[in-house]
Design a protein around this motif. Sequence first.
Motif, PDB file in Angstrom:
ATOM      1  N   ALA A   1     -19.637  -7.187 -55.465  1.00 21.70           N
ATOM      2  CA  ALA A   1     -19.998  -6.223 -54.414  1.00 21.70           C
ATOM      3  C   ALA A   1     -19.761  -6.822 -53.030  1.00 21.70           C
ATOM      4  O   ALA A   1     -19.240  -6.157 -52.133  1.00 21.70           O
ATOM      5  N   SER A   2     -20.139  -8.083 -52.861  1.00 22.99           N
ATOM      6  CA  SER A   2     -19.953  -8.757 -51.573  1.00 22.99           C
ATOM      7  C   SER A   2     -18.474  -8.909 -51.248  1.00 22.99           C
ATOM      8  O   SER A   2     -18.045  -8.677 -50.108  1.00 22.99           O
ATOM      9  N   LEU A   3     -17.670  -9.301 -52.240  1.00 20.07           N
ATOM     10  CA  LEU A   3     -16.232  -9.444 -52.036  1.00 20.07           C
ATOM     11  C   LEU A   3     -15.592  -8.111 -51.666  1.00 20.07           C
ATOM     12  O   LEU A   3     -14.793  -8.027 -50.719  1.00 20.07           O
ATOM     13  N   ALA A   4     -15.951  -7.058 -52.406  1.00 22.10           N
ATOM     14  CA  ALA A   4     -15.382  -5.733 -52.120  1.00 22.10           C
ATOM     15  C   ALA A   4     -15.783  -5.262 -50.723  1.00 22.10           C
ATOM     16  O   ALA A   4     -14.955  -4.724 -49.973  1.00 22.10           O
ATOM     17  N   TYR A   5     -17.042  -5.491 -50.368  1.00 21.45           N
ATOM     18  CA  TYR A   5     -17.513  -5.070 -49.049  1.00 21.45           C
ATOM     19  C   TYR A   5     -16.829  -5.876 -47.948  1.00 21.45           C
ATOM     20  O   TYR A   5     -16.507  -5.342 -46.872  1.00 21.45           O
ATOM     21  N   SER A   6     -16.570  -7.143 -48.216  1.00 19.29           N
ATOM     22  CA  SER A   6     -15.868  -7.994 -47.254  1.00 19.29           C
ATOM     23  C   SER A   6     -14.473  -7.452 -46.961  1.00 19.29           C
ATOM     24  O   SER A   6     -14.062  -7.337 -45.800  1.00 19.29           O
ATOM     25  N   ILE A   7     -13.742  -7.115 -48.017  1.00 16.74           N
ATOM     26  CA  ILE A   7     -12.384  -6.585 -47.852  1.00 16.74           C
ATOM     27  C   ILE A   7     -12.424  -5.235 -47.138  1.00 16.74           C
ATOM     28  O   ILE A   7     -11.609  -4.966 -46.243  1.00 16.74           O
TER      29      ILE A   7
ATOM     30  N   ASN B   1     -11.278  -4.538 -42.500  1.00 21.41           N
ATOM     31  CA  ASN B   1     -10.323  -3.578 -41.948  1.00 21.41           C
ATOM     32  C   ASN B   1     -10.969  -2.586 -40.983  1.00 21.41           C
ATOM     33  O   ASN B   1     -10.264  -1.820 -40.330  1.00 21.41           O
ATOM     34  N   ARG B   2     -12.298  -2.615 -40.896  1.00 24.74           N
ATOM     35  CA  ARG B   2     -12.993  -1.656 -40.037  1.00 24.74           C
ATOM     36  C   ARG B   2     -13.775  -2.327 -38.912  1.00 24.74           C
ATOM     37  O   ARG B   2     -13.767  -1.844 -37.787  1.00 24.74           O
ATOM     38  N   ASP B   3     -14.435  -3.416 -39.224  1.00 24.94           N
ATOM     39  CA  ASP B   3     -15.174  -4.163 -38.207  1.00 24.94           C
ATOM     40  C   ASP B   3     -14.995  -5.651 -38.519  1.00 24.94           C
ATOM     41  O   ASP B   3     -15.861  -6.275 -39.127  1.00 24.94           O
ATOM     42  N   PRO B   4     -13.851  -6.241 -38.122  1.00 23.52           N
ATOM     43  CA  PRO B   4     -13.548  -7.626 -38.483  1.00 23.52           C
ATOM     44  C   PRO B   4     -14.619  -8.617 -38.049  1.00 23.52           C
ATOM     45  O   PRO B   4     -14.904  -9.577 -38.772  1.00 23.52           O
ATOM     46  N   SER B   5     -15.224  -8.398 -36.902  1.00 26.65           N
ATOM     47  CA  SER B   5     -16.240  -9.328 -36.421  1.00 26.65           C
ATOM     48  C   SER B   5     -17.466  -9.305 -37.311  1.00 26.65           C
ATOM     49  O   SER B   5     -18.039 -10.355 -37.645  1.00 26.65           O
ATOM     50  N   ALA B   6     -17.888  -8.116 -37.734  1.00 29.04           N
ATOM     51  CA  ALA B   6     -19.037  -8.007 -38.639  1.00 29.04           C
ATOM     52  C   ALA B   6     -18.736  -8.677 -39.968  1.00 29.04           C
ATOM     53  O   ALA B   6     -19.566  -9.403 -40.531  1.00 29.04           O
ATOM     54  N   SER B   7     -17.539  -8.451 -40.495  1.00 33.82           N
ATOM     55  CA  SER B   7     -17.155  -9.060 -41.764  1.00 33.82           C
ATOM     56  C   SER B   7     -17.134 -10.581 -41.661  1.00 33.82           C
ATOM     57  O   SER B   7     -17.489 -11.281 -42.600  1.00 33.82           O
ATOM     58  N   PHE B   8     -16.735 -11.089 -40.506  1.00 35.89           N
ATOM     59  CA  PHE B   8     -16.655 -12.536 -40.328  1.00 35.89           C
ATOM     60  C   PHE B   8     -18.038 -13.168 -40.261  1.00 35.89           C
ATOM     61  O   PHE B   8     -18.282 -14.211 -40.868  1.00 35.89           O
TER      62      PHE B   8
ATOM     63  N   TYR C   1      -8.108   2.100 -35.434  1.00 33.96           N
ATOM     64  CA  TYR C   1      -8.225   2.186 -33.988  1.00 33.96           C
ATOM     65  C   TYR C   1      -8.644   3.584 -33.535  1.00 33.96           C
ATOM     66  O   TYR C   1      -8.575   4.558 -34.289  1.00 33.96           O
ATOM     67  N   LEU C   2      -9.063   3.626 -32.272  1.00 32.71           N
ATOM     68  CA  LEU C   2      -9.382   4.894 -31.635  1.00 32.71           C
ATOM     69  C   LEU C   2      -8.077   5.646 -31.403  1.00 32.71           C
ATOM     70  O   LEU C   2      -7.194   5.160 -30.696  1.00 32.71           O
ATOM     71  N   SER C   3      -7.928   6.807 -31.996  1.00 31.16           N
ATOM     72  CA  SER C   3      -6.666   7.544 -31.877  1.00 31.16           C
ATOM     73  C   SER C   3      -6.481   8.049 -30.447  1.00 31.16           C
ATOM     74  O   SER C   3      -7.457   8.218 -29.706  1.00 31.16           O
TER      75      SER C   3
END
Length: 638
Positions: free
Chosen positions: A171-177, A181-188, A396-398
């Motif tokens: 679950a953690s790995l899937a959520y990381s991936i 792609n949506r909030d790289p800083s949060a994932s890091f 990104y913001l369209s």
Amino acid sequence: MQYRREVDGLRAVAILPVLFFHADLLSIHGGFLGVDVFFVISGYLITSILLDEIKKDRFSIVRFYERRARRIMPALSLVLIFSTLGALIFLPPQPMKEFSQSLVSVMAFASNIYFYLTSGYFSPNAEDLLLLHTWSLAIEEQFYIFFPLLLLLLKANKKLLQGSIFIIFLASLAYSIYLTNRDPSASFYLLPTRAWELLMGSIVAMYYVKAERLAGSVKELLSAVGLVALLGSYYLIDHSFSHPGWPTVIPVAATAIIIAFSNGTLVARLLSFRPFVYIGLISYSLYLWHQPLFALLRQKSIGTPEPALYVMAMAVVFAVSALSYRYVESPFRNRSRVSRKVIFTASAAAIVFFSSVGLVGHISSGLQARYAKDFELASVEHSPKRKGCHTSGQHYLSPEQACSYFDGKVTWATLGDSHMVELAYALAQELKTQQLGVKHLSFSACVPAYTFDIAMPGCSNWLKDSVAYLNAADEIEHVAVGFRYATLFPAPEIPHSKQPLGLGELNRAEVNEAYWQSLKSLIEALSEAGKQVYLIYPIPELPLDIKRGSFPFSIFHTTPWLNLGHASEFEQYAERNQFVLQRFEQLQSENVHKVKSFNVICPQGICPAEKDGRSLYFDDDHLSLYGAGLLAQELLRQ
């Protein structure tokens, strides 16, 4: 639990790339992955110890946290003392205030959350933060709040325990991936997307006995593959890849393979080499000391520090780490020398002390009284819309959703990277009196890869979408285009740093030409659609951040570090931007208007950092709102 020398040697393979990466030595672009290796090692060691204690019915929560306190707090406290002294001497008020806030977050073991909210790990200014590296300590301590309790609750049912760990891992790995792609800083920075790395070590600990039963030849092969994959990832993976994500699986899995299968192999003998083991033993101190020392070196250098300076700093880091390990770490880990009561009392005192220092630094706005007078310039400010209207990443913001300023008819637009953010807002302020508005289109660190795709998530697609949107928007008649050309088009003799172009192997001159042709195509596409294109020339850059340069070098100096009235000269600007200035002059089109920013910022060939006591910049290369306002006025004159 049996001691394994090769695991300490593996720590050396983790810490050395981190040091070289932060010192920008040996071209180890993926050196930051060493932290991921540490997570796996930590998960393996802690889980092995806990499972052994549970098996022998000796597990104690109090003893577990006593071990953590002995391991973490003494060396950390020493580093924080010296870091605080360095900050008090060298940091201007605003950076000092930010340091104070981070100090409190370190004591709360929440610095990962603090840095997530305030900066990105790979952002240009992040490497100047003295305590940035403590995010990984916070991740571990947060993990070890819950993990021992999970083992205790499920210790009676081995299969349920193993199944639970596997489910949380996946679950953690899937959520990381997903989140990368949506909030790289949060994932890091955040635990839910990092737990899988620690749990990879836990899984190895649970199945280590079975792994040991494999044939020697199989273990030799697997451990060798693991070591090659780990070392290769340091060179083949860099911050242009999604991290943590699928690429991160390579070093994490490679570390797990080495731990699981290396015992008794050639790889184990290599890792057990005495210098590697010793570096592994002092790796915690190395990790703690390197960032504050490197960050102060960067903060107190004009431009990028020379490699020789980093080599000297590295020598200092090794020396103080060796002393720290011998005289601080080792004694406090010895229960016969330091009792449980002493270690808990000392840890509590350290938390109270550093939290108090941090609160004082925050409340006093960075202890401005350290300086004889207030050196802060007015207008060191960025756009209030920077966070909400400036975009980045794959999601990104369209253009349709992008910000429009303010309420008038939108006949103008800005297009480019972060250098256009303040100009968009300042331009809108100028046009407001005419009841005209501005469409703000900017993408962080994007390059003009309009005619081809690059690996930077979202950049190329955003450019194509933005140009298509502008060409279809009949009401938008004027488009200002600008990028940070000084880094985009460096001199041809400068080697091409890894910027994945999707164009094959190119030298620096070929990369410059590829970007220029793409930028030219972008301008032509807008011009042919009937837009009036305002080409913003490169912004003159300061030798260092204005927030540092406007203050003295240290509290023992009395004049600004930077000559605010003569920060640089036009000749330096022309040399730095030679390629793009030549191409801009050659560009001739009825619909293209050239806005020569140096005429605004560098009158009479002198480039100041301030005008009439007001800062023209908010860092070293982005114009402040005041500076952008002057440029907007020049743009409208045309």
